[in-house]
Design a protein around this motif. Structure first.
Motif, PDB file in Angstrom:
ATOM      1  N   SER A  94       0.851  -1.181   0.000  1.00  0.00           N
ATOM      2  CA  SER A  94       0.000   0.000   0.000  1.00  0.00           C
ATOM      3  C   SER A  94       0.885   1.228   0.000  1.00  0.00           C
ATOM      4  N   ASN A  95       0.359   2.310  -0.531  1.00  0.00           N
ATOM      5  CA  ASN A  95       1.098   3.570  -0.500  1.00  0.00           C
ATOM      6  C   ASN A  95       1.101   4.212   0.885  1.00  0.00           C
ATOM      7  N   HIS A 302      -5.384  13.004  -3.398  1.00  0.00           N
ATOM      8  CA  HIS A 302      -5.469  12.057  -4.503  1.00  0.00           C
ATOM      9  C   HIS A 302      -4.836  10.755  -4.059  1.00  0.00           C
ATOM     10  N   ALA A 303      -5.308   9.629  -4.607  1.00  0.00           N
ATOM     11  CA  ALA A 303      -4.776   8.335  -4.174  1.00  0.00           C
ATOM     12  C   ALA A 303      -5.148   7.260  -5.180  1.00  0.00           C
ATOM     13  N   SER A 304      -4.504   6.097  -5.033  1.00  0.00           N
ATOM     14  CA  SER A 304      -4.797   4.935  -5.860  1.00  0.00           C
ATOM     15  C   SER A 304      -4.357   3.692  -5.107  1.00  0.00           C
ATOM     16  N   THR A 305      -5.273   2.748  -4.929  1.00  0.00           N
ATOM     17  CA  THR A 305      -4.936   1.525  -4.198  1.00  0.00           C
ATOM     18  C   THR A 305      -3.800   0.775  -4.864  1.00  0.00           C
ATOM     19  N   PHE A 306      -3.926   0.543  -6.158  1.00  0.00           N
ATOM     20  CA  PHE A 306      -2.926  -0.250  -6.862  1.00  0.00           C
ATOM     21  C   PHE A 306      -1.793   0.599  -7.445  1.00  0.00           C
ATOM     22  N   GLY A 307      -1.973   1.911  -7.520  1.00  0.00           N
ATOM     23  CA  GLY A 307      -1.019   2.770  -8.192  1.00  0.00           C
ATOM     24  C   GLY A 307       0.384   2.686  -7.619  1.00  0.00           C
ATOM     25  N   GLY A 308       1.354   2.372  -8.481  1.00  0.00           N
ATOM     26  CA  GLY A 308       2.752   2.362  -8.068  1.00  0.00           C
ATOM     27  C   GLY A 308       3.130   1.231  -7.155  1.00  0.00           C
TER      28      GLY A 308
END
Length: 427
Positions: A94-95, A302-308
């Motif tokens: 996770s980020n 801003h966010a993304s569960t899978f991003g990066g």
């Protein structure tokens, strides 16, 4: 590993899987999967380099590359090794935590572009969503604009989410999805007078332009390269008026034009730009990149569960490093010139049907005469029968976007198939 020896690498399977071939059923597929695509009657099973095979074992030269996505072709040994090693270590967290390989990828992108910061997501549409959000927050918090407007171009394509189909200047993608997102205004592409008029009119209506969002070369809009003087004048206008310049590099970035970024062909730098498709070589990843002065995102914005995540970043980093190590930009320039000259030679044989061949590097389009009954889909189908996969870019433009590893003999093979396909389509 050289382009020529890639196809003979031992890690790549040599035969089709008979189990997969016997199980596939188009009827069962269509019963289970939403009909959001008009699919060609072809089921692909495996790939190697610039070639793919269908479930019947027929070989095709792939000049679609997942629509300008499979940068290193299929089953590239570097990607195979990276995928295998990373899955054995860590594929997703996770980020909420630091992800070292994400930082390495961001550093590579920054060192090879004009960007200072990167946000990672999963697709081009999400990357453009991030750019739109970033521009709007900058407009509110820095420029003091209450109702910011973003200018985009007719015939553009920026994605399939609600905001990005609104940004897309093609009504066919917006039909039946009203109400659309407010805050966008459309202008003709490569028309500087239209930009200047739109800004003046919106200012008069007290609707301030916060950003201009354009593709350096319009992909889905017909493979139309941006005019250098047009973009340089836009850069000047943005500097004078404090407007952000956003470039959608989803299709043209990551070496496809013969340079790492499409904007390098125009002699300018954007304030924000986006990447996806070729960034991961076919593994889903997107990125919103920006200069420091407009990096106004804060935690929670801003966010993304899978991003990066570790998996996609490791693969994308291996793609980036291979582009550089194998000197693939030079190959893109050489094979692109070879392809364009070959297509132009073919076009001279069909002056009643073909009007123009255009493009940069390995993103090229062949435009058909508006008066001919021949369509891009007709040529795509005819070339498919000749063992060559192509993709339309609108009703009258055939698009050529092979992997960046494509070889000179493969381009020659493709040109011969195109000649046969066009002849067959015309009858």
């Amino acid at each position: 590993m050289s382009i020529e020896t890639l196809a003979n690498h031992p890690s790549i399977p040599a035969e089709s899987d008979p189990v997969m071939s016997s199980l596939f059923s188009p009827e069962g597929f269509d019963e289970s999967v939403m009909a959001t695509y008009g699919r060609f009657p072809l089921a692909l099973e495996r790939g190697q380099g610039s070639k793919v095979w269908d479930t019947n074992g027929k070989e095709y030269l792939d000049f679609v590359a997942g629509i300008a996505t499979c940068t290193l072709g299929h089953a590239h040994p570097v990607m195979v090794e990276t995928v295998t090693q990373q899955m054995q270590k860590l594929h997703h967290v996770s980020n909420l935590y630091y992800i070292p390989v994400q930082g390495e990828l961001a550093k590579w992108l920054i060192e090879h572009s004009c960007a200072d910061s990167v946000f990672f997501c999963n697709s081009g549409a999400e990357a453009n969503e991030g750019a739109i959000k970033l521009a709007r927050k900058y407009a509110h918090t820095v420029l003091g604009i209450k109702q910011p407007v973003i200018l985009t171009a007719h015939a553009s394509f920026h994605g399939r989410t609600l905001a990005t189909i609104t940004a897309t200047g093609q009504p066919k993608y917006q039909q039946n999805f009203d109400p659309l997102m407010p805050g966008f205004h459309y202008v003709p592409y490569n028309d500087i007078a239209a930009i200047e008029t739109a800004i003046a009119q919106l200012d008069a209506d007290e609707r301030k332009v916060a950003a201009i969002l354009l593709e350096p070369l319009q992909g889905e809009g017909g493979v139309r390269p941006g005019d250098v003087a047009y973009f340089q004048q836009i850069r000047k206008i943005c500097d004078e008026k404090g407007i952000l310049l956003i470039l959608d590099e989803v299709q043209v970035g990551m070496g496809r034009t013969g340079k790492f970024w499409g904007y390098e062909n125009l002699g300018i730098e954007p304030d924000i730009f986006t990447s996806a498709k070729g960034l991961g070589g076919g593994i889903p990843i997107g990125a919103t990149l920006c200069k420091q002065f407009c990096n106004v995102f804060q935690p929670g914005d801003h966010a993304s569960t899978f991003g990066g995540n570790p998996f996609v970043c490791a693969v994308a980093l291996s793609v980036c490093q291979t582009l550089e190590k194998e000197h693939l930009l030079q190959n893109v320039e050489q094979r692109g010139e070879q392809l364009r000259q070959g297509l132009k030679a073919i076009a001279t044989n069909y002056p009643d049907h073909i009007t123009e061949v255009r493009g940069w590097g390995l993103i090229n389009g062949m435009e058909l005469n508006a008066d001919t009954k021949l369509t891009a889909a007709d040529i795509v189908k005819a070339c498919m029968a000749e063992g060559l996969l192509l993709v339309p870019a609108g009703a009258k433009v055939v698009r050529f976007v092979p992997p960046l590893i494509v070889t000179a003999p493969e381009v020659d093979q493709a040109l011969k198939a195109i000649q046969r396909g066009i002849a067959a389509a015309i009858g």
